[in-house]
Design an enzyme around this catalytic site. Structure first.
Site, PDB file in Angstrom:
ATOM      1  N   THR A  69       0.726  -1.123   0.253  1.00  0.00           N
ATOM      2  CA  THR A  69      -0.375  -0.539   0.241  1.00  0.00           C
ATOM      3  C   THR A  69       0.467   1.258   0.318  1.00  0.00           C
ATOM      4  O   THR A  69       0.793   2.566  -0.387  1.00  0.00           O
ATOM      5  CB  THR A  69      -1.077   0.435   1.801  1.00  0.00           C
ATOM      6  OG1 THR A  69      -1.648  -0.970   1.335  1.00  0.00           O
ATOM      7  CG2 THR A  69      -1.477   1.284   1.495  1.00  0.00           C
TER       8      THR A  69
ATOM      9  N   TYR B  25      -8.349   0.317  -2.921  1.00  0.00           N
ATOM     10  CA  TYR B  25      -7.152   1.274  -3.830  1.00  0.00           C
ATOM     11  C   TYR B  25      -6.004   0.140  -4.701  1.00  0.00           C
ATOM     12  O   TYR B  25      -6.515  -1.463  -4.104  1.00  0.00           O
ATOM     13  CB  TYR B  25      -6.635   1.967  -3.046  1.00  0.00           C
ATOM     14  CG  TYR B  25      -5.636   0.492  -1.842  1.00  0.00           C
ATOM     15  CD1 TYR B  25      -6.127   1.235  -1.086  1.00  0.00           C
ATOM     16  CD2 TYR B  25      -4.595   0.950  -1.559  1.00  0.00           C
ATOM     17  CE1 TYR B  25      -5.972   0.593   0.223  1.00  0.00           C
ATOM     18  CE2 TYR B  25      -3.844  -0.219  -0.272  1.00  0.00           C
ATOM     19  CZ  TYR B  25      -4.784   0.007   0.645  1.00  0.00           C
ATOM     20  OH  TYR B  25      -5.083  -0.918   1.191  1.00  0.00           O
TER      21      TYR B  25
ATOM     22  N   THR C 189       1.401  -4.250   4.029  1.00  0.00           N
ATOM     23  CA  THR C 189       1.426  -4.305   5.507  1.00  0.00           C
ATOM     24  C   THR C 189       0.955  -6.095   6.126  1.00  0.00           C
ATOM     25  O   THR C 189       0.884  -6.080   6.998  1.00  0.00           O
ATOM     26  CB  THR C 189       0.445  -3.305   5.992  1.00  0.00           C
ATOM     27  OG1 THR C 189      -0.884  -3.366   5.692  1.00  0.00           O
ATOM     28  CG2 THR C 189       0.640  -1.927   6.172  1.00  0.00           C
ATOM     29  N   ASP C 190       0.686  -6.476   4.875  1.00  0.00           N
ATOM     30  CA  ASP C 190      -0.589  -7.999   4.870  1.00  0.00           C
ATOM     31  C   ASP C 190       0.533  -9.207   5.610  1.00  0.00           C
ATOM     32  O   ASP C 190       0.146  -9.721   6.872  1.00  0.00           O
ATOM     33  CB  ASP C 190      -1.566  -8.016   4.226  1.00  0.00           C
ATOM     34  CG  ASP C 190      -2.435  -8.041   3.535  1.00  0.00           C
ATOM     35  OD1 ASP C 190      -3.112  -7.766   1.783  1.00  0.00           O
ATOM     36  OD2 ASP C 190      -2.804  -6.022   4.355  1.00  0.00           O
TER      37      ASP C 190
ATOM     38  N   LYS D   2       0.142  -6.857  12.643  1.00  0.00           N
ATOM     39  CA  LYS D   2      -0.938  -6.407  12.537  1.00  0.00           C
ATOM     40  C   LYS D   2      -2.147  -6.730  13.367  1.00  0.00           C
ATOM     41  O   LYS D   2      -2.272  -7.404  13.555  1.00  0.00           O
ATOM     42  CB  LYS D   2      -0.451  -6.459  11.396  1.00  0.00           C
ATOM     43  CG  LYS D   2      -1.714  -5.856  10.618  1.00  0.00           C
ATOM     44  CD  LYS D   2      -1.895  -6.002   8.511  1.00  0.00           C
ATOM     45  CE  LYS D   2      -2.541  -4.870   8.192  1.00  0.00           C
ATOM     46  NZ  LYS D   2      -2.928  -4.856   6.690  1.00  0.00           N
TER      47      LYS D   2
ATOM     48  N   GLU E 112      -1.719 -28.468  27.486  1.00  0.00           N
ATOM     49  CA  GLU E 112      -2.531 -29.029  27.231  1.00  0.00           C
ATOM     50  C   GLU E 112      -2.398 -30.159  26.689  1.00  0.00           C
ATOM     51  O   GLU E 112      -3.340 -31.257  26.187  1.00  0.00           O
ATOM     52  CB  GLU E 112      -3.436 -28.019  26.230  1.00  0.00           C
ATOM     53  CG  GLU E 112      -4.296 -27.093  26.780  1.00  0.00           C
ATOM     54  CD  GLU E 112      -5.612 -26.862  27.647  1.00  0.00           C
ATOM     55  OE1 GLU E 112      -5.714 -26.450  29.150  1.00  0.00           O
ATOM     56  OE2 GLU E 112      -6.213 -28.494  27.440  1.00  0.00           O
TER      57      GLU E 112
HETATM   58  N1  DGL Z   1      -2.704  -5.937  -0.220  1.00  0.00           N
HETATM   59  C1  DGL Z   1      -2.283  -5.954   1.197  1.00  0.00           C
HETATM   60  C2  DGL Z   1      -0.734  -5.417   1.156  1.00  0.00           C
HETATM   61  O1  DGL Z   1       0.375  -5.273   0.017  1.00  0.00           O
HETATM   62  C3  DGL Z   1      -2.141  -3.897   1.447  1.00  0.00           C
HETATM   63  C4  DGL Z   1      -2.388  -3.729   2.581  1.00  0.00           C
HETATM   64  C5  DGL Z   1      -0.538  -2.961   3.202  1.00  0.00           C
HETATM   65  O2  DGL Z   1       0.508  -2.751   1.845  1.00  0.00           O
HETATM   66  O3  DGL Z   1      -1.440  -1.478   3.810  1.00  0.00           O
HETATM   67  O4  DGL Z   1      -0.077  -5.975   2.149  1.00  0.00           O
END
Ligand code: DGL
Length: 359
Positions: free
Chosen positions: A42, A56, A122-123, A195, A316
């Site tokens: 992103t 986006y 971020t994913d 995250k 467990e």
């Molecule tokens: N498609 C997600 C990624 O590339 C977008 C999320 C992001 O980068 O914040 O991880």
């Protein structure tokens, strides 16, 4: 024939130009040399309008454009950009990780590189960060950075996140602390950050073990460091690896069945991360399938879907008797990374358990 006399003012400006060059060069030498490796996400994304913060397109803006959008970078570091690949990070693969890890190690071995910033979606940012935490062979700072809003959005967080990440990567105090993650004016350790929100700029947190520093007013401040081994202390080496062993994750839930587990094992998984409910509890109808998988040679790691706390060995389930491994505080997605790298060195479960208590 006498040489033409240069007018005095020309001599003055020539001397001034020389002085400026010397001062500028000297200042450039005091600025750290930071490489920016871009991978997509992103932070490199664009939306249809300035209010588009979801829906986006990620990974559309190149590294030179990212750098050009933050001219302030030149005041704090000598930056050079490199587009390693350009993907949305949900599509990250082991092969991407090996390419990136080898490039990072090659650059950090260069005396003219003081630190590295990696721009990333971020994913899966936390996973790439932990993978690098386990394979980077240097004390020099490596800082992963992303954005929760695309570059075209009102109050896009990418530019300042990038500026802050370069500040951290050029800061001597960041050396030796392992791979770092910096967004939202915060600095986190790769091992423990995650995250926590699908869309807000404060998404990256280290909920219980805590962040390790802040960036404020163009300065980085550190308050703690991870006690676990990483980077320069790692026993893992990817220099001669082109693939990583297949390790998959089965997610625990009420009424869980063994369809996914059986399929992973049938497909030849070398390791299974069981992301169990609670403290890694094994459902009555799933435990036999895990035992069968172990008997076929797969390494079984008990992790938890909960998110915080220690996954207790022999809590467990009787891991000693089952010959399973306990994930300690690692999330299932990070336990998978450590198990993949562990399997490049051993299938001995006692050795693998040591690794889970070391890194
Ligand atoms: N498609 C997600 C990624 O590339 C977008 C999320 C992001 O980068 O914040 O991880």
């Amino acid at each position: 024939m006498s040489r033409p006399k240069t007018a005095p003012y020309r001599q003055f400006f020539a001397a001034l130009a020389t002085l400026l060059f010397v001062v500028t060069s000297a200042h450039a030498q005091t600025r750290p040399n930071v490489r920016i490796l871009a991978t997509g996400g992103t932070i490199a994304g664009t939306g249809a309008s300035s209010t588009t913060t979801v829906g986006y397109t990620a990974a559309t803006v190149g590294v030179q454009q990212l750098i050009a959008a933050v001219p302030e970078l030149a005041k704090v570091a000598n930056v050079k950009g490199e587009q390693v690949f350009q993907i949305a990070s949900e599509s990250m693969t082991n092969e991407h990780w090996l390419t990136l890890g080898k490039r990072v190690n090659a650059l950090l071995a260069q005396p003219d590189v003081d630190g590295i910033v990696i721009t990333h979606g971020t994913d899966t940012l936390e996973e790439t960060a932990y993978f690098l935490d386990l394979v980077v062979k240097s004390r020099k700072p490596v800082v992963l950075v992303g954005a929760m809003r695309p570059s075209t959005a009102l109050s896009a967080d990418g530019p300042l996140n990038l500026y802050n990440a370069v500040l951290v990567a050029g800061n001597a105090d960041a050396a030796g602390k392992g791979v770092l993650v910096s967004l939202n004016d915060q600095i986190h350790s790769a091992r423990d950050v995650t995250k926590t929100n699908t869309s807000t700029p404060d998404s990256f947190k280290t909920p219980e073990l805590g962040l390790i520093g802040y960036i404020q007013g163009g300065k980085a401040f550190f308050y703690r460091a991870s006690t676990r081994k990483h980077t320069f202390d790692t026993e893992f080496d990817i220099a001669n690896l082109n693939t990583l062993p297949q390790v998959d994750i089965v997610y625990g839930y009420a009424n869980m069945n063994t369809v996914a587990l059986d399929a992973f094992v049938a497909a030849g998984a070398k390791g299974i991360i069981h992301a169990g409910v609670g403290d890694g509890s094994l459902a009555a109808r799933v435990k036999p399938a895990l035992i069968a998988a172990r008997k076929k040679g797969a390494i079984i790691v008990r992790a938890s879907r909960v998110g915080q706390g220690i996954l207790a060995r022999n809590g467990e389930a009787n891991d000693d008797e089952l010959d399973f491994v306990a994930a300690d505080t690692l999330s299932p997605q990070k336990a998978r990374i450590l198990l993949m790298l562990a399997l490049t060195k051993t299938t001995n479960t006692a050795e693998i358990q040591r690794m889970f208590y070391t890194y």
